[in-house]
Motif scaffolding. Structure first.
Motif, short mmCIF file in Angstrom:
data_model
loop_
_atom_site.label_atom_id
_atom_site.label_comp_id
_atom_site.label_asym_id
_atom_site.label_seq_id
_atom_site.Cartn_x
_atom_site.Cartn_y
_atom_site.Cartn_z
N ASN A 178 -1.19 6.63 2.39
CA ASN A 178 -2.26 5.37 2.25
C ASN A 178 -1.68 4.28 3.19
OD1 ASN A 178 -4.22 3.94 0.82
ND2 ASN A 178 -2.45 2.63 0.11
N GLU A 194 -8.84 -14.95 -0.12
CA GLU A 194 -8.79 -13.51 -0.28
C GLU A 194 -10.01 -12.96 -0.63
OE1 GLU A 194 -6.08 -10.34 -2.98
OE2 GLU A 194 -6.66 -12.45 -3.69
N PHE A 207 -4.58 -7.57 0.71
CA PHE A 207 -4.87 -8.87 1.33
C PHE A 207 -3.43 -9.73 1.58
CE2 PHE A 207 -6.41 -12.91 2.81
CZ PHE A 207 -7.21 -12.50 4.10
N ARG A 262 -1.01 -4.13 -17.27
CA ARG A 262 -0.80 -3.07 -16.01
C ARG A 262 0.46 -2.03 -16.43
NH1 ARG A 262 1.48 -7.01 -11.13
NH2 ARG A 262 3.65 -6.27 -11.43
N GLN A 263 1.42 -2.57 -17.12
CA GLN A 263 2.53 -1.60 -17.47
C GLN A 263 2.30 -0.74 -19.03
OE1 GLN A 263 6.50 -3.05 -16.67
NE2 GLN A 263 5.38 -4.82 -15.98
N GLY A 323 0.72 -1.12 0.08
CA GLY A 323 -0.11 -0.12 0.10
C GLY A 323 0.80 1.21 0.28
N VAL A 326 -8.23 -3.31 0.13
CA VAL A 326 -7.43 -2.79 -0.62
C VAL A 326 -7.56 -1.32 -0.89
CG1 VAL A 326 -7.54 -3.85 -2.99
CG2 VAL A 326 -5.01 -2.98 -2.13
N PHE A 334 -1.81 -9.70 -16.65
CA PHE A 334 -2.07 -8.38 -15.77
C PHE A 334 -0.63 -7.77 -15.76
CE2 PHE A 334 -2.33 -6.69 -11.44
CZ PHE A 334 -2.86 -5.83 -11.82
N VAL A 335 0.45 -8.69 -15.53
CA VAL A 335 1.80 -8.06 -15.39
C VAL A 335 2.24 -7.28 -16.68
CG1 VAL A 335 4.29 -8.78 -14.92
CG2 VAL A 335 2.44 -10.17 -13.91
N ARG A 376 -12.69 3.68 -10.53
CA ARG A 376 -12.30 3.33 -9.26
C ARG A 376 -12.58 2.06 -8.85
NH1 ARG A 376 -10.60 8.39 -6.77
NH2 ARG A 376 -11.40 10.11 -7.81
N TYR A 383 -2.70 5.52 -8.06
CA TYR A 383 -3.65 4.31 -8.26
C TYR A 383 -3.16 3.49 -9.09
CZ TYR A 383 -6.72 7.30 -5.53
OH TYR A 383 -7.41 7.94 -4.38
N LEU A 384 -3.23 2.11 -8.80
CA LEU A 384 -3.05 0.96 -9.46
C LEU A 384 -4.22 0.17 -9.78
CD1 LEU A 384 0.17 -0.45 -7.37
CD2 LEU A 384 0.27 1.21 -9.30
N PRO A 385 -4.01 -0.55 -10.95
CA PRO A 385 -5.30 -1.44 -11.24
C PRO A 385 -5.25 -2.68 -10.03
CG PRO A 385 -3.70 -1.63 -12.97
CD PRO A 385 -3.20 -0.64 -12.08
N MET A 411 -9.45 -0.10 -9.27
CA MET A 411 -8.26 0.72 -8.87
C MET A 411 -7.98 0.80 -7.49
SD MET A 411 -7.90 3.48 -11.95
CE MET A 411 -6.24 3.29 -12.17
N ARG A 412 -6.89 0.77 -7.01
CA ARG A 412 -6.65 1.11 -5.40
C ARG A 412 -5.44 1.91 -5.37
NH1 ARG A 412 -1.60 -0.78 -3.55
NH2 ARG A 412 -1.02 -2.73 -4.59
N PRO A 413 -5.37 2.70 -4.11
CA PRO A 413 -4.47 3.42 -4.02
C PRO A 413 -2.99 2.96 -3.79
CG PRO A 413 -5.85 3.49 -2.12
CD PRO A 413 -6.26 2.76 -3.17
N LEU A 414 -1.96 3.70 -3.98
CA LEU A 414 -0.58 3.31 -3.54
C LEU A 414 0.11 4.74 -3.27
CD1 LEU A 414 2.03 1.46 -3.66
CD2 LEU A 414 2.50 2.25 -5.87
#
Lengths: 501, 501
Positions: free
Chosen positions: A469, B265, A474, B64-65, A451, A480, B60-61, B491, B153-155, B494-497
């Motif tokens: 943040n 999870e 998890f 996401r980039q 995070g 998250v 995804f790897v 949103r 924000y990250l996916p 996505m989630r914050p970093l």
């Protein structure tokens, strides 16, 4: 002029009334004496849990209509009243937690600043409190006119907050979740942590004064004392509760989630569950940062290892690390032992150390002397990367003064270790060069595990600021998408409404 | 130049490969003929569900980039390829759903515009794609230096999307959830709705072309065909899946949630479950809006009552409403009947009408003629506010052309009805004066029951714009904190970093 010190009652606080609730008693505990304290507290009754939730729901209709200015004054008044508790607060908490006075002073300051930061955001009507998006009408649009729409945010409703043992101010009675919920417009029903019931009572006195001073509706805050698990389950099952904030262990979180899942209405559960906070030490850092080993040991020993951001896993190059390892041994060997927050935590720590000692994959690098038999003494273990990848025990958090050094041979192995990590609150990287493609790939991978991604700094210490943040994938947290620290924490307890004209 | 029409295969699409998956067949259904269509489709195997999820996780790897610019071009390419499907898409969907061609053209346009709106947001790097908050360092701060922190924000990771029967484009294969997830940087594994498998196959062809054109990794999208419930449960239980978007019934949503709750999870489940979309008609509106009854009937009859925002509950003054009621009767009596999306929906509608007819609290105000025995004909019932408050049946959604008029005697009774409402996607208010304190109180109460509060307009038609919110308190949706329409829908995925330096 210090306030008169008033004796503790041991009661819960239900919408403005101090209530004994039942004749079931429990006692606080002095970690430093390793014995119960004399003050009795009382389990709240389940009927009064229901009453607190019902009063919160009734109050929500009033409290949600207060202006941001009024709520700002309320939060500032709570901060004032915490200050006015003076030395009594620090003394009671020190007795209940054994946390050093300087640390408690710092945490109190941070808790007060947090309330004032939300108060400032309210006074300035910052996002997400104001209209965040707006689209103008176009009555002439074909084939259909375009309406005028505005996106605003409403509070969710009454929030249940569970206090944490390790931050008796910042993540407890009037800590982050309570501050964020009250700022958002949500009444709070607080379950006090049994490890610091006296602290909870004093903090509740502070908010009681603020409620009266600001003429707030009484149901805006209740505080439940008790050690009977049914109290917590009754609280999260209550239909009036619309969100739960929790900081604590995976075991308790899972039990509460199971109860929440039986509800007719699904609600958000924001559980912050802990983390091993990996420290990625790149070969460059072994040369450029000679102070690193001592810094890591000091960070790990803060609060005797009881910070949720304590650095528990250090990824260290297998070669060229002799000086680093020597300094670790020196720091740990001379570290004084101390007790932990509760006897249960002391037992868990001893059990974890036993498992790591017996584990064939690990070597004990250093340990401090244990000065009393109920103390936890610092331990650092090490293993190689292959063993870490194969042994699930080594991925688990040890709550207390313990770290595991994982030696990696090259960047491929380091990447494998990073990819094998579970979700974390934070990770730090030491010696990274963002122009280096290999480092960039490591940083990219690591950012999806955490995070908060920290460059060249220790993970302990969570800055209370708008861009913070605190949360993570998890199992470090159960959601998250949200933070428990910083202004964005208000979003936990708000939801969008589109107004169309 | 129209594309060559290629025959349908009946296959699923697993990371770039069309796969039969199993020999278990099922067939689409022609609502207008009331019989199965001839094209066979095949249940995907559970192994291939796993494979789709695993490929999504691997992809995804990479995905996401990708830069926001690259994802913008990808979404525009998908929009182009939907356009290039031409008439074949409309014909197949019309056959599968019986939705009128003009409606389908409109919905197709809206679906394309939605993709292009996300593409524009990506190209302009709008929030939440950019750094949203930043705090500068203060190395000189006492007692500790202040770090530099940035919130980005990250996916979340691979997303499972379930298509809805009633919006075969906008809330299905390449609808809102898929567009939002792909925009956010998340691969999608899509479960096609059995009511329009041919539409899903054609849409999948469009995204397949876009994937190739833009050189996207194949695992970025998979589409699963099938009627075996195990497919859906396997999908939401897959550890690679990090969020679920769903539009459908409460029954299916509850079953999926039960499976999601067994995961190690926890992940977000965004279920949009429907709503009766109350229409609050204030006495003023009976005078000032003589067209209101006809508008409400037309809105309720759109798509033969199969819009999630269909106005199913009309709160009408008990006195002074004769002209209004006469116009309702006139509109409904002459409304043509039509079939519904699936035989199951036809049966549910007939059952709901039977229950409302047999209910002692209700009166049948008007009904249209039923032209075929598998048609649903329009019904409007009425009751008084007391009966509504006492009868839970009257609070339930009837999916199809049906509305309930609740007559209220005064504003106290109206407020009681509003307070008794469950959570709704939308509500409209007709004839409100915001300077009037009584009206203000009604609007305030109503806003806590809905995701969108509409003044003087019909609820049907959801504008795709940045300030839209489509979602609402439970049971209208399972997560009131998010929207399935508009730019904020990103949103969800996505989630914050926090990046600290």
């Amino acid at each position: 002029m210090p306030h008169t010190q008033q004796a503790l009652s041991g009661y819960s606080y239900i919408a403005g009334q101090w209530q004994q609730g039942s004749s079931e008693r429990f006692y606080g505990f002095s970690p430093v004496q390793n014995e119960p304290l004399s003050q009795a507290y009382y389990d709240i009754s389940l009927d009064l849990v229901d009453a607190a939730c019902e009063r919160a729901a009734q109050t929500f209709v009033i409290y949600r209509q207060t202006s941001t200015q009024v709520r700002s004054e309320f939060l500032n008044a709570i901060a004032d009243e915490i200050e006015a508790l003076g030395e009594q607060l620090l003394e009671v908490t020190h007795q209940e937690t054994n946390l050093p006075m300087a640390r408690l002073q710092g945490e109190r300051g941070r808790t007060i600043n947090q309330l004032r930061a939300f108060a400032d955001a309210l006074a300035q009507n910052l996002a997400p409190l104001h209209i965040s998006r707006e689209d103008l009408a176009d009555p002439a649009r074909q084939p259909l006119p375009k309406p005028h729409t505005k996106l605003k945010y409403l509070p969710l409703g009454p929030v249940a907050v569970f206090g944490a043992s390790n931050f008796p101010y910042a993540f407890s009675t009037l800590g982050g979740d309570t501050a964020a919920a009250l700022a958002a417009g949500c009444p709070v029903v607080m379950k006090s942590h049994r490890a610091h019931p006296g602290t909870s009572e004093l903090m509740t006195r502070a908010i009681d004064k603020a409620i009266q001073r600001c003429d707030m509706p009484a149901g805006v805050f209740s505080m439940l004392q008790g050690v009977n698990y049914d109290i917590s389950h009754r609280l999260v099952a209550a239909p009036q509760i619309k969100a739960v904030g929790f900081t604590g262990s995976m075991g308790v979180a899972k039990a509460l989630m199971a109860t929440i899942q039986t509800r007719a209405e699904p609600i958000p559960f924001y559980g912050e569950l802990g983390s091993i906070n990996p420290q990625v030490i790149l070969p460059e850092a072994l040369h450029s940062k000679p102070e690193l080993a001592e810094q890591l040991c000091a960070s790990m020993l803060m609060g005797n290892g009881q910070f949720c951001t304590s650095p528990g896993l250090w990824l260290v190059p297998a070669t060229g690390c002799d000086a680093f390892m020597d300094k670790v041994i020196e720091s740990i060997n001379t570290a004084p032992s101390d007790t932990l927050l509760t006897p249960g935590i002391v037992r868990s720590f001893a059990h974890a150390i036993e498992s790591l000692t017996e584990c064939k994959a690990t070597t004990l690098v250093a340990q401090g002397a244990r000065q009393r038999d109920f103390h936890a003494n610092a331990h650092v273990f090490s293993c190689d990367a292959k063993a870490f990848l194969q042994t699930s025990l080594l991925h688990e958090e040890v709550f207390g003064p313990c770290a595991l050094i994982v030696h990696y041979t090259d960047s491929v192995q380091l990447m494998a270790v990073i990819n094998a990590l579970e979700g974390q609150l934070t990770a730090s990287v030491h010696g990274a060069d963002e122009q280096n493609d290999e480092h960039q790939a490591l940083l990219e991978a690591l950012s999806y595990k955490v995070g908060r991604l920290i460059f060249e700094q220790m993970p302990t210490g969570v800055e209370v600021c708008p861009s913070m943040n605190h949360g993570g994938p998890f199992p470090s947290s159960t959601d998250v998408r949200s933070t428990s620290v910083g202004l964005e924490a208000m979003r936990r307890f708000m939801r969008p409404l589109c107004v169309q004209k």
